[in-house]
Design a protein around this motif. Structure first.
Motif, PDB file in Angstrom:
ATOM      1  N   MET A  67      -2.591   9.015  24.803  1.00 22.21           N
ATOM      2  CA  MET A  67      -2.563   7.665  24.923  1.00 22.21           C
ATOM      3  C   MET A  67      -1.741   7.201  25.640  1.00 22.21           C
ATOM      4  N   GLU A  93       0.945  -1.033   0.094  1.00 22.48           N
ATOM      5  CA  GLU A  93      -0.003   0.074  -0.059  1.00 22.48           C
ATOM      6  C   GLU A  93       0.782   1.381   0.076  1.00 22.48           C
ATOM      7  N   ALA A 122       2.641   1.664  -3.500  1.00 29.46           N
ATOM      8  CA  ALA A 122       1.640   2.075  -4.346  1.00 29.46           C
ATOM      9  C   ALA A 122       1.366   3.571  -4.355  1.00 29.46           C
ATOM     10  N   VAL A 153      -1.486   7.484   7.837  1.00 35.31           N
ATOM     11  CA  VAL A 153      -2.495   6.797   7.813  1.00 35.31           C
ATOM     12  C   VAL A 153      -2.335   5.065   7.505  1.00 35.31           C
ATOM     13  N   GLU A 208       1.769  12.236   4.723  1.00 36.67           N
ATOM     14  CA  GLU A 208       0.139  12.093   4.882  1.00 36.67           C
ATOM     15  C   GLU A 208      -0.122  10.774   4.536  1.00 36.67           C
ATOM     16  N   ASP A 212      -0.657   3.743  10.690  1.00 36.12           N
ATOM     17  CA  ASP A 212      -1.424   4.152  11.795  1.00 36.12           C
ATOM     18  C   ASP A 212      -0.969   4.964  13.080  1.00 36.12           C
ATOM     19  N   VAL A 213      -0.342   5.948  12.514  1.00 39.55           N
ATOM     20  CA  VAL A 213       0.592   6.840  13.395  1.00 39.55           C
ATOM     21  C   VAL A 213      -0.260   7.965  13.899  1.00 39.55           C
ATOM     22  N   PRO A 214      -0.903   7.670  15.090  1.00 39.16           N
ATOM     23  CA  PRO A 214      -1.756   8.789  15.583  1.00 39.16           C
ATOM     24  C   PRO A 214      -1.057  10.270  15.739  1.00 39.16           C
ATOM     25  N   PRO A 215      -1.902  11.349  15.671  1.00 42.03           N
ATOM     26  CA  PRO A 215      -1.385  12.759  15.740  1.00 42.03           C
ATOM     27  C   PRO A 215      -0.370  12.683  17.120  1.00 42.03           C
ATOM     28  N   VAL A 231      -2.779  13.227  20.512  1.00 39.84           N
ATOM     29  CA  VAL A 231      -3.659  11.857  20.465  1.00 39.84           C
ATOM     30  C   VAL A 231      -2.511  10.903  21.008  1.00 39.84           C
TER      31      VAL A 231
END
Lengths: 578, 156
Positions: free
Chosen positions: A575, A225, A228, A562, A558, A565-568, A571
């Motif tokens: 966590m 992914e 691509a 996604v 960017e 799965d890297v959170p801002p 956040v």
């Protein structure tokens, strides 16, 4: 003793039987060694044939097939069946086979041959078409049938993603040899061990073929992914900037796993015969490992890291940055030719000041310390990445016949030294990974006998301390924020540096009309998950890396945040706080 | 006593009795040879049939492996990035822009990890292909038979 009156009968019978037996033995030996039999073997009815095991498959890190095997056909002709050649040639033409090659093969067949190979590696679609024609013509009362055509199925290489990650994968030719990329580097384990046997040329006569263990399956670190997405961004960037070529590398700085590696052009691996057309002349197959270039200002991060680590400067060290500085008898200017006054080290990086970095390397570090750090970062040596045809670039050292003192200044900002993108990524991994430089690799695991053995992370060296790595990351993150870089991604704190480099000409001097633009960065700064390297060669719309390369870095990040799965940051810190 | 000895002597010397003995011995040898040949033929035929069956099964396995590889590659083509993109477009899906994405932390959610393609249990325990009857001696055979029948008798 009296002899039996009929003994002669028994003796005669025994004699005849003995003669017959001897005659049979003589005949067997004669046939075995007769020139006729030897002639049959020599004239093409027996051939030495290599039996290749099924080649190992190649998967991406999530189990998506990148290179597999498919059924292809050898199409032969049984000459003993008295084939009707016009009908057969018509059928082959209707199937779309190359009649020129087939006619040539037929012309080379010996007179007493029983079987000839018309074509090989025919796709299943074409073979199906020919089989359908054969069925339709079967039993034709005029004898115009295709019964003499014989199909032999075997393995052929297939790349379901076509040109995706083609620069990493390489390709396999019909003789089952891997060329370039992974296919060449791991050819010995992917291909297995072929077996050579003398078999009848007519495959219908060979009743038993050897059973050969298949080649090993391997899993790559590449994420399909991400690959691509990166390729799409790169293609769009090339279109927008009209750059002559581009390269993007994405690596995990903690493990050295290459998540994506794209360079242009790319080849549809299922049509590998076009390789010379797609890569004319000396065009590298994978620029990320095979094309060394002068990186320009992205190399300043290494100079500054070495200077901080050796203790000659600190982030808050202030120096006056004039219009130029003289190193080795030559004037070195800033990118804009102007003076920048008093600047601290973060300002030097943020404004990419050549004079400041030349001052650091020449006046503060000295050649011994500077080149020691450059060597520790791996410049001038191939990284050893597990891809075929890596080049090493060149770092001239004091004492080399072609080294001049001015290069201590120019090398500090990435001119006069050549590197490959993968070398820069490996060097930068030390800055993003607590001072530890990781070995970049593409092989995630290999499967043997159903067991998966994963590649272990290798630390190549620790060119700088962990505290220096944190410091330089902070400086680079601050410098991006100071200049409001186009590389910034909302919600994530990133470290990075642009590079706009002049291109040396083969005869000496530099190209006045073209530049190389690069960007190297990583993030999130406090826990890096990725390093991204962007290089566009000779962009035409703008020559500033901050305008051309930095936005590409932003687009890649960017996507990465996604897909990984890297959170801002906010956040993530929440966590962690819980 | 003398008469008995004479009769035995006569019988032994009678030509037709000597011939009968030789014929009997010949027939005995013939029967033994026929038995050995029969057993040999039987074993050979069975071995040949088993061999042919093995070849056929091996060819079948090879064909199935090739077909499996073919199907796997076809499947990979159907779910390739490009094919999935085209399918998404035909279903009117649009790529999400960064502004459209909101990160939502889901407790217990684990992000996708790298694949593990190891296949535990792919190698079954090795069992002898040749039955012990073909390798053990008569003595071992009878001992094992005794042992197995005794253990079978112990079972409730």
């Amino acid at each position: 003793m009296k002899r039996h009156p009929h003994a002669w009968r028994y003796l005669s019978a025994a004699f005849i039987m003995a003669v017959v037996g001897i005659a049979i033995l003589v005949q067997i030996v004669r046939i075995q060694n007769s020139p006729e039999v030897a002639g049959v073997i020599n004239q093409g009815n027996y051939i030495w044939k290599d039996f290749y095991p099924p080649r190992g498959e190649i998967y991406d890190r999530h189990g998506n097939l990148l290179a597999g095997n498919k059924t292809v056909y050898e199409i032969g002709l049984d000459l003993t069946a008295k084939p009707d050649m016009p009908t057969i040639m018509l059928a082959l033409q209707m199937t779309g086979l190359n009649l020129t090659d087939i006619n040539y093969r037929i012309s080379q067949v010996p007179d007493n041959a029983q079987y000839i190979v018309l074509d090989d590696f025919i796709s299943a679609d074409k073979a199906d078409t020919l089989m359908t024609l054969q069925k339709a013509a079967h039993g034709d009362p005029t004898g115009k049938n295709l019964d003499a055509i014989y199909f032999k199925a075997h393995y052929g290489r297939s790349y379901p993603e076509n040109d995706l990650a083609s620069n990493v994968l390489g390709f396999v030719t019909e003789d089952n040899h891997g060329y370039l990329g992974i296919e060449e580097k791991y050819d010995n384990i992917l291909a297995g061990i072929p077996v050579r046997m003398l078999v009848p040329a007519d495959p219908r006569r060979a009743t038993e073929y050897p059973t050969i263990p298949p080649g090993q399956t391997i899993i790559l670190t590449i994420d399909r992914e991400i690959q691509a997405a990166v390729e799409k961004i790169l293609d769009q960037a090339l279109e927008n900037t009209r750059a002559s070529s581009g390269t993007i590398v994405v690596m995990d700085p903690h493990t050295g796993e290459i998540l994506a590696m794209s360079s242009t052009p790319r080849l549809n691996l299922n049509d590998y015969q076009n390789v010379k057309t797609v890569f004319p002349g000396e065009t590298p197959f994978n620029r990320a490992i095979s094309q060394a270039y002068e990186p320009g200002s992205v190399a300043k991060i290494l100079t500054m890291a070495g200077a901080l680590d050796s203790g000659v400067v600190k982030p808050e060290t202030v120096t006056f940055v004039p219009e130029f500085i003289v190193v080795g008898g030559f004037k070195i200017f800033n990118w804009d030719g102007g003076a920048w006054g008093y600047q601290d080290m973060t300002g030097c990086l943020a404004n990419s000041l050549n004079v400041c970095l030349a001052w650091v390397s020449d006046r503060e570090m000295g050649s011994a310390s500077f080149y020691s750090y450059m060597q520790r970062f791996g410049l001038g040596h191939a990284t050893g990445i597990d891809l075929a045809q890596e080049t090493s670039g060149r770092l001239k050292l004091p004492g080399d016949s072609d080294w001049t003192p001015v290069e201590l200044g120019t090398n500090s900002y990435g001119q006069g030294v050549s590197v490959t993108p993968i070398q820069m990524v490996m060097a930068a991994s030390a800055l993003a990974n607590d001072g530890q430089m990781v070995f970049p690799h593409v092989l995630y695991a290999q499967i043997q006998d159903g067991k998966q053995s994963n590649t272990k992370t290798q630390i190549v060296g620790s060119p700088i301390s962990a505290s220096t790595a944190h410091t330089i990351s902070e400086m680079l993150a601050n410098s991006l924020e100071i200049e409001s870089s186009g590389a910034l991604v909302p919600g994530y704190r990133l470290a990075g540096k642009t590079g706009t480099a002049q291109i040396p000409l083969p005869g000496g001097g530099y190209d006045q009309s073209n530049v190389n633009t690069s960007f190297i960065g990583w993030g999130p700064v406090d826990d890096p998950r990725f390093i991204v390297y962007v290089w566009l060669e000779k962009p035409q719309t703008n020559k500033a890396a901050s305008v051309v390369a930095a936005p590409i870095f932003k687009q890649v990040v960017e996507k990465l945040v996604v897909l990984l799965d890297v959170p801002p940051d906010a956040v993530r810190l929440q966590m962690i706080g819980r | 006593m003398n008469n008995v000895t004479q009769i035995v002597q006569k019988v032994r010397q009678a030509p037709w009795r000597v011939q009968r003995q030789w014929i009997g011995l010949f027939l005995l040898a013939l029967v033994l040879m026929a038995m050995v040949a029969g057993i040999y033929l039987n074993v050979t035929v069975r071995a040949t049939l088993a061999g042919r069956e093995t070849i056929a099964l091996r060819a079948s396995i090879t064909t199935n492996q090739r077909v499996n590889a073919d199907l796997e590659t076809q499947l990979a083509g159907l779910i390739s990035i490009e094919a999935m993109r085209r399918r998404a477009e035909t279903m009117d899906f649009q790529p999400a822009n960064p502004d459209d994405i909101t990160y939502v932390a889901v407790p217990g959610y684990l992000s996708q990890s790298a694949v593990d393609l190891s296949t535990p249990g792919i190698n079954p325990p090795v069992v002898p292909i040749i039955l012990p009857e073909y390798t053990e001696s008569w003595f071992d055979y009878f001992i094992n038979q005794q042992a197995s029948s005794a253990s079978a008798g112990d079972q409730p």
